[in-house]
Motif scaffolding. Structure first.
Motif, PDB file in Angstrom:
ATOM      1  N   THR A  77       0.908  -1.154  -0.021  1.00 20.44           N
ATOM      2  CA  THR A  77       0.091  -0.065  -0.122  1.00 20.44           C
ATOM      3  C   THR A  77       0.931   1.203   0.124  1.00 20.44           C
ATOM      4  OG1 THR A  77      -0.235  -0.352   2.254  1.00 20.44           O
ATOM      5  CG2 THR A  77      -1.996  -1.055   1.000  1.00 20.44           C
ATOM      6  N   PRO A  87      -4.922  -5.273  -5.906  1.00 14.75           N
ATOM      7  CA  PRO A  87      -6.073  -6.002  -5.404  1.00 14.75           C
ATOM      8  C   PRO A  87      -6.534  -7.215  -6.124  1.00 14.75           C
ATOM      9  CG  PRO A  87      -5.844  -3.713  -4.598  1.00 14.75           C
ATOM     10  CD  PRO A  87      -5.277  -3.816  -5.862  1.00 14.75           C
ATOM     11  N   TYR A  91      -6.774 -11.092  -5.206  1.00 10.46           N
ATOM     12  CA  TYR A  91      -8.280 -11.696  -5.207  1.00 10.46           C
ATOM     13  C   TYR A  91      -8.227 -12.725  -6.451  1.00 10.46           C
ATOM     14  CZ  TYR A  91     -13.359 -12.449  -5.371  1.00 10.46           C
ATOM     15  OH  TYR A  91     -14.474 -13.015  -5.438  1.00 10.46           O
ATOM     16  N   TRP A 152      -8.978  -2.282  -2.128  1.00 15.92           N
ATOM     17  CA  TRP A 152      -9.064  -3.685  -1.879  1.00 15.92           C
ATOM     18  C   TRP A 152     -10.493  -3.940  -1.571  1.00 15.92           C
ATOM     19  CZ3 TRP A 152      -4.799  -6.865  -1.493  1.00 15.92           C
ATOM     20  CH2 TRP A 152      -3.472  -6.436  -1.713  1.00 15.92           C
TER      21      TRP A 152
END
Length: 288
Positions: A77, A87, A91, A152
Motif C-alpha cells: 500500500t 488487489p 483476489y 481492496w
C-alpha cells in the motif's frame, strides 16, 4: 504451478507497528507467518518476474497445514508504483483471503517514515524533512489510508477486512491482539508484550554534513568505512545532529488539511473517533 495456501495478509501500512504485531502473532502455535514477513511477491516488479510461484511457495514450507498462514508486506500500500500491489490480482488467487490494515496518526507516520528512509539512505534523492510532504508524494499519499483500503474493498467483502490502529495496540496490546485472534479465528494465546521491533530512533533530523554524505557516493562509501574503523560514538558525533524533526507550521496545517476527509473515513471504518489521532486532529483531541 504450486500456489501456497494463504489465509491472511497485512498489506498496510508502513511504519505502523506491523513488524512488532506480526512477531507477536508468529508466537501463536496456530499462526504461521513467512520469513521474511515481507516477501513482496505481489509487487509489480516481483510478481512472476523476479519471483515465481515456486519461490513464494517455498516461504511456506514447514508450516502446519492446520495453521493460519499469512504474510505482512505493508509496502503493498505504499504509494510508489514499483511497490503498489494490485488487489484484483491478489483476489484472483485468494478470494477468501483476510486482510489486516494497521494504521497510525498520519502526522506521526510521516515523521517515522522519513526517519526510516533517511537511515536507509533510500532513495538517495529524499528531500530534507521540511519538504518531504510537498516534494515527495509517497509520504502523504501512503497516509491516505481510506484511499488504499477502498481499492481492496472493490474485490474483498467487509467481513474479510480489519482496519486497526497502532494507538490501539499502545493503549491495550492484549485487547488488540485478541481482536486479531478473533478475526483470524484462532484460540487465545499468551504473548510477550515487552517486545517492540523496528521502532524509530529519536525523531532526529539530518545534519548538513550527513545530507552531503548521503548525496555524494564517494563520501558515503568513506563514511561506511569510517564506521568500521572508528569508535561508534565518534562517528555518531560527526554525522548526527542533536536537533529533532520540527514541522513548519504552514506545512503541518497543509498536511492536516490534505488527507482530512480520508483520515476521518478510515477512522470511522475502524469504529474510532478523530481524537484517536491527536497530531492529525488536535482540536478533536482537546475536546475529548
Amino acid at each position: 504451478m504450486k500456489i501456497p495456501a494463504l489465509d491472511f495478509m497485512m498489506p498496510g501500512f508502513p511504519r505502523c507497528g506491523t513488524t512488532t504485531i506480526t512477531h507477536l502473532l508468529s508466537e501463536h502455535p496456530g499462526i504461521f507467518i513467512t520469513t521474511p514477513k515481507e516477501p513482496g511477491f505481489f509487487k509489480p516488479k516481483n510478481y512472476q518476474k523476479r519471483q515465481s510461484w515456486r519461490d513464494y511457495a517455498q516461504l511456506f514450507d514447514g508450516a502446519d497445514p492446520q495453521a493460519k498462514q499469512g504474510e505482512g508486506t505493508v509496502t503493498y500500500t505504499t504509494s510508489w508504483p514499483p511497490e503498489l500491489a494490485d488487489p484484483k490480482e491478489v483476489y484472483r488467487h485468494y478470494p477468501k483471503l483476510k486482510l489486516i490494515f494497521l494504521m497510525r496518526d498520519p502526522v506521526e507516520r510521516i515523521v517515522s517514515q522519513w526517519i526510516n528512509k533517511t537511515q536507509q539512505n533510500y532513495p538517495k534523492d529524499i528531500p530534507v524533512f521540511g519538504r518531504c510532504t510537498t516534494h515527495y508524494s509517497i509520504f502523504l499519499n501512503t497516509s491516505r489510508y481510506w484511499n488504499h483500503i477502498t481499492r481492496w474493498l472493490e474485490y474483498f467483502d467487509d467481513e474479510q477486512v480489519l482496519a486497526i490502529c497502532l494507538e490501539q495496540f499502545k493503549e491495550n496490546p492484549r485487547q488488540l491482539i485478541q481482536m486479531l485472534e478473533d478475526f483470524l479465528d484462532v484460540r487465545r494465546y499468551e504473548y510477550d508484550f515487552q517486545t517492540r521491533l523496528n521502532a524509530s530512533n529519536v525523531a532526529r533530523r539530518d545534519s548538513n554534513f550527513e545530507r552531503y554524505i548521503k548525496r555524494n557516493e564517494f563520501a558515503y562509501k568513506a563514511a561506511q568505512l569510517a564506521k568500521q574503523v572508528l569508535p561508534l560514538d565518534w562517528v555518531h558525533k560527526l554525522l548526527k545532529s542533536d536537533q529533532t524533526v520540527q514541522w513548519d507550521e504552514d506545512t503541518l496545517r497543509w498536511v492536516r488539511k490534505e488527507p482530512d476527509s480520508d483520515s476521518r473515513a478510515a477512522l470511522e471504518y475502524a469504529d474510532l473517533n478523530p481524537s484517536y489521532w491527536p497530531k492529525m486532529f488536535p482540536d478533536e483531541s482537546e475536546r475529548s
